[in-house]
Design an enzyme around this catalytic site. Structure first.
Site, PDB file in Angstrom:
ATOM      1  N   LYS A 194       0.824  -1.211   0.000  1.00 48.23           N
ATOM      2  CA  LYS A 194       0.000   0.000   0.000  1.00 48.23           C
ATOM      3  C   LYS A 194       0.863   1.268   0.000  1.00 48.23           C
ATOM      4  CE  LYS A 194      -0.899   0.532   4.983  1.00 48.23           C
ATOM      5  NZ  LYS A 194      -1.962   0.680   5.991  1.00 48.23           N
ATOM      6  N   ASP A 195       2.166   1.141   0.315  1.00 44.85           N
ATOM      7  CA  ASP A 195       3.082   2.285   0.273  1.00 44.85           C
ATOM      8  C   ASP A 195       3.741   2.466  -1.084  1.00 44.85           C
ATOM      9  OD1 ASP A 195       2.625   2.913   2.920  1.00 44.85           O
ATOM     10  OD2 ASP A 195       4.352   1.780   3.667  1.00 44.85           O
TER      11      ASP A 195
ATOM     12  N   ARG B 246      -7.754   8.478   3.707  1.00 45.53           N
ATOM     13  CA  ARG B 246      -8.803   7.485   3.444  1.00 45.53           C
ATOM     14  C   ARG B 246      -9.589   7.194   4.714  1.00 45.53           C
ATOM     15  NH1 ARG B 246      -9.153   2.267   4.872  1.00 45.53           N
ATOM     16  NH2 ARG B 246      -7.023   2.317   5.649  1.00 45.53           N
ATOM     17  N   ARG B 247      -8.879   6.942   5.798  1.00 50.13           N
ATOM     18  CA  ARG B 247      -9.572   6.673   7.065  1.00 50.13           C
ATOM     19  C   ARG B 247     -10.303   7.918   7.553  1.00 50.13           C
ATOM     20  NH1 ARG B 247      -4.336   3.649   8.758  1.00 50.13           N
ATOM     21  NH2 ARG B 247      -4.858   1.464   8.320  1.00 50.13           N
TER      22      ARG B 247
ATOM     23  N   ARG C  29       0.960  10.936  13.028  1.00 49.49           N
ATOM     24  CA  ARG C  29       2.095  10.337  12.344  1.00 49.49           C
ATOM     25  C   ARG C  29       2.837   9.377  13.257  1.00 49.49           C
ATOM     26  NH1 ARG C  29       5.382  12.248   8.708  1.00 49.49           N
ATOM     27  NH2 ARG C  29       6.196  10.145   8.886  1.00 49.49           N
TER      28      ARG C  29
ATOM     29  N   ARG D  67       2.070   5.427  17.469  1.00 53.73           N
ATOM     30  CA  ARG D  67       0.658   5.812  17.475  1.00 53.73           C
ATOM     31  C   ARG D  67      -0.056   5.226  18.692  1.00 53.73           C
ATOM     32  NH1 ARG D  67      -0.961   5.594  11.004  1.00 53.73           N
ATOM     33  NH2 ARG D  67       1.171   5.806  10.281  1.00 53.73           N
TER      34      ARG D  67
ATOM     35  N   CYS E 173      -1.433  10.692  -1.966  1.00 59.87           N
ATOM     36  CA  CYS E 173      -1.910  10.777  -0.585  1.00 59.87           C
ATOM     37  C   CYS E 173      -2.835  11.969  -0.380  1.00 59.87           C
ATOM     38  CB  CYS E 173      -0.717  10.879   0.371  1.00 59.87           C
ATOM     39  SG  CYS E 173       0.140   9.304   0.607  1.00 59.87           S
TER      40      CYS E 173
END
Length: 309
Positions: free
Chosen positions: A85-86, A133-134, A151, A157, A244
């Site tokens: 996904k990156d 997205r979230r 971040r 996190r 992004c």
């Protein structure tokens, strides 16, 4: 094997290192290598150096791959391991995706000390996430919630959450599983509630296109089902902005040889969204993904797209 070890490029975060070590172990097992015949090379990327600002202000997901790509092209490493996904949809010339490993759980985990689920958060509660997205999907489900940028790697996190800097956060379940941190998940969001990022849960390995020896080594690690669904999702993303700066979600699933792709594009504040769903033969995965992206662009219209740039 030559006297020089086969070097695998990776970022240095705990999750990236877990993934690279997993690939290393699979290579050793598949080809009966000794541990001195292959090793990791930790590479610090631009994305790792930018710690206090949203990455989208500096160029997005390519910041996590640029220096690793350069090391590959120079021949400093033979291959590189990435969270798929990156990985930008457009790879640099002379690089290719040589393997996609069996995909882990694609869902997002809800984590909170304040509520058992996203729906149960108090009105006006704060959700921390660095993912547009979230953010957009949270705001679509709960417009009353406040979303702040969060971040850092998984452990960072979780620490911020314990420090009370937010009431809840969302993380990929696959990452929690790989790090042995699933006990932190308060609940799991279904893909109907929260459509995942394109290629979420997938580990990919890139190498130079002309490096036939390395490509042959990686054939044993490739999971055809995962490679097919990821290719479909990436083709879908490739027809959209795919940066992004745009909240985009997509998930391809295969059942009985039939591929189903669900795609979603949203306004960052969640007030407007457009979805698409297509099905077809799995062997046409890339075309299905690209066609779905084209359909979504047409459905959203230029006025909506202009607001995202």
């Amino acid at each position: 094997m030559s006297a020089s070890p086969l070097l695998i490029g990776t970022r240095g975060s705990p999750l990236a290192l877990w993934q690279a070590r997993h690939v290393l172990a699979r290579l050793i097992e598949a080809h009966e290598l000794t541990e001195c015949e292959a090793d990791l090379s930790v590479i610090t990327t631009s994305g790792d150096r930018i710690k206090d600002k949203p990455l989208r202000e500096f160029g997005g997901k390519g910041l996590f791959t640029k220096e690793i790509d350069e090391a590959l092209l120079r021949g400093d490493v033979a291959m590189a391991v990435h969270s798929m996904k990156d990985l930008p949809t457009d790879l640099p010339a002379r690089l290719c995706i040589a393997a996609v490993l069996t995909r882990a759980d694609v869902r997002d985990a809800f984590i909170s000390n304040k509520a058992p689920s996203l729906a149960d958060l108090a009105p006006g509660a704060t959700v921390g996430t660095s993912s547009l997205r979230r953010q957009a999907q949270v705001k679509r489900l709960r417009p009353d919630l406040r979303v702040i940028d969060f971040r850092g790697n998984v452990e960072t996190r979780l620490r911020k959450l314990d420090e009370g800097k937010a009431d809840a956060t969302l993380l990929a379940l696959a990452g929690l599983e790989r790090l042995g941190l699933t006990s932190h998940a308060t609940s799991i969001l279904s893909t109907e509630e929260m459509l995942p990022a394109v290629a979420q849960g997938a580990i990919g390995v890139t190498c130079r296109s002309d490096d036939a020896k390395t490509r042959e080594l990686l054939v044993a690690l490739n999971d055809e089902r995962a490679a097919t669904t990821v290719a479909c999702e990436r083709a879908f993303l490739g027809r959209l902005d795919g940066s992004c700066k745009t909240p985009i979600a997509g998930l391809a699933e295969i059942e009985g040889g039939i591929l189903r792709l669900r795609g979603l594009m949203l306004a960052p504040d969640g007030t407007e969204s457009y979805g698409v769903e297509v099905t077809g033969a799995a062997e046409h995965a890339t075309k299905l993904g690209a066609d779905a992206g084209k359909e979504l662009v047409a459905r959203a219209g230029q006025e909506f797209l202009a607001k995202l740039t």
